[in-house]
Write a protein that holds these residues in place. Sequence first.
Motif, PDB file in Angstrom:
ATOM      1  N   ALA A  27      -0.531  10.438   9.423  1.00  0.00           N
ATOM      2  CA  ALA A  27      -1.053   9.244  10.082  1.00  0.00           C
ATOM      3  C   ALA A  27      -0.691   9.248  11.563  1.00  0.00           C
ATOM      4  O   ALA A  27      -1.494   8.859  12.413  1.00  0.00           O
ATOM      5  CB  ALA A  27      -0.511   7.993   9.404  1.00  0.00           C
ATOM      6  N   ARG A  53       0.135   5.652  -1.144  1.00  0.00           N
ATOM      7  CA  ARG A  53       0.038   6.673  -0.105  1.00  0.00           C
ATOM      8  C   ARG A  53       0.549   8.012  -0.614  1.00  0.00           C
ATOM      9  O   ARG A  53       1.418   8.081  -1.477  1.00  0.00           O
ATOM     10  CB  ARG A  53       0.844   6.254   1.120  1.00  0.00           C
ATOM     11  CG  ARG A  53       0.175   5.136   1.872  1.00  0.00           C
ATOM     12  CD  ARG A  53       0.634   5.118   3.323  1.00  0.00           C
ATOM     13  NE  ARG A  53      -0.085   4.075   4.020  1.00  0.00           N
ATOM     14  CZ  ARG A  53       0.478   2.963   4.467  1.00  0.00           C
ATOM     15  NH1 ARG A  53       1.760   2.772   4.339  1.00  0.00           N
ATOM     16  NH2 ARG A  53      -0.260   2.062   5.075  1.00  0.00           N
ATOM     17  N   ARG A  54       0.002   9.085  -0.043  1.00  0.00           N
ATOM     18  CA  ARG A  54       0.446  10.432  -0.394  1.00  0.00           C
ATOM     19  C   ARG A  54       1.825  10.683   0.204  1.00  0.00           C
ATOM     20  O   ARG A  54       2.169  10.119   1.243  1.00  0.00           O
ATOM     21  CB  ARG A  54      -0.521  11.468   0.165  1.00  0.00           C
ATOM     22  CG  ARG A  54      -1.865  11.409  -0.434  1.00  0.00           C
ATOM     23  CD  ARG A  54      -2.697  12.502   0.153  1.00  0.00           C
ATOM     24  NE  ARG A  54      -4.079  12.362  -0.285  1.00  0.00           N
ATOM     25  CZ  ARG A  54      -5.094  12.942   0.284  1.00  0.00           C
ATOM     26  NH1 ARG A  54      -4.913  13.708   1.336  1.00  0.00           N
ATOM     27  NH2 ARG A  54      -6.313  12.772  -0.165  1.00  0.00           N
ATOM     28  N   ASP A  95       0.812  -1.219   0.000  1.00  0.00           N
ATOM     29  CA  ASP A  95       0.000   0.000   0.000  1.00  0.00           C
ATOM     30  C   ASP A  95       0.845   1.269   0.000  1.00  0.00           C
ATOM     31  O   ASP A  95       0.317   2.355  -0.231  1.00  0.00           O
ATOM     32  CB  ASP A  95      -0.926   0.022   1.213  1.00  0.00           C
ATOM     33  CG  ASP A  95      -2.032  -1.013   1.092  1.00  0.00           C
ATOM     34  OD1 ASP A  95      -2.361  -1.387  -0.049  1.00  0.00           O
ATOM     35  OD2 ASP A  95      -2.556  -1.429   2.139  1.00  0.00           O
ATOM     36  N   ASP A  96       2.134   1.161   0.267  1.00  0.00           N
ATOM     37  CA  ASP A  96       2.977   2.352   0.295  1.00  0.00           C
ATOM     38  C   ASP A  96       3.006   3.064  -1.047  1.00  0.00           C
ATOM     39  O   ASP A  96       3.161   4.277  -1.117  1.00  0.00           O
ATOM     40  CB  ASP A  96       4.405   1.988   0.715  1.00  0.00           C
ATOM     41  CG  ASP A  96       4.498   1.687   2.194  1.00  0.00           C
ATOM     42  OD1 ASP A  96       3.557   2.084   2.928  1.00  0.00           O
ATOM     43  OD2 ASP A  96       5.482   1.060   2.614  1.00  0.00           O
ATOM     44  N   ALA A 144       2.538  11.193   4.207  1.00  0.00           N
ATOM     45  CA  ALA A 144       1.391  10.604   4.877  1.00  0.00           C
ATOM     46  C   ALA A 144       1.768  10.043   6.245  1.00  0.00           C
ATOM     47  O   ALA A 144       0.906   9.887   7.096  1.00  0.00           O
ATOM     48  CB  ALA A 144       0.781   9.501   4.019  1.00  0.00           C
ATOM     49  N   ASP A 145       3.046   9.745   6.453  1.00  0.00           N
ATOM     50  CA  ASP A 145       3.452   9.185   7.745  1.00  0.00           C
ATOM     51  C   ASP A 145       3.214  10.194   8.866  1.00  0.00           C
ATOM     52  O   ASP A 145       2.740   9.846   9.938  1.00  0.00           O
ATOM     53  CB  ASP A 145       4.927   8.776   7.713  1.00  0.00           C
ATOM     54  CG  ASP A 145       5.158   7.627   6.733  1.00  0.00           C
ATOM     55  OD1 ASP A 145       4.201   6.846   6.526  1.00  0.00           O
ATOM     56  OD2 ASP A 145       6.264   7.523   6.184  1.00  0.00           O
TER      57      ASP A 145
END
Length: 111
Positions: free
Chosen positions: A23, A15-16, A11-12, A19-20
């Motif tokens: 999140a 991701r935008r 899914d990485d 995003a970490d």
Amino acid sequence: MTTPSGGSTPDDYWRRPGADAAAAAANEPPTAPTATPASGYAGPPPSVPPPTGWRPPVHLQPAPPRRLPPQDMAGLDVAEQRSQRVTYGFGAAAGVVLVFLVCLLCSRVIF
């Protein structure tokens, strides 16, 4: 499509960027709201519940429901059978017309 490499999850790729951090911020509980500015919305005014047992005034009582007339089950069955016969008749007539048209088209193609 490129395949993810290393220890990342599938899914990485979707991701935008950054995003970490978002999140991590989403997992923390929200902080208490700060004082609202003087020009902002201060919320609804406080309300007082009505007194116990309060009801709006009743000015007109509706009439009680009337009894429906009894149904004629035998008459309903007769009407249903009649309508079923009419439906089958129209279906048979449409079928005969379609078979006749198919035969006519096939005879024009063959001859």
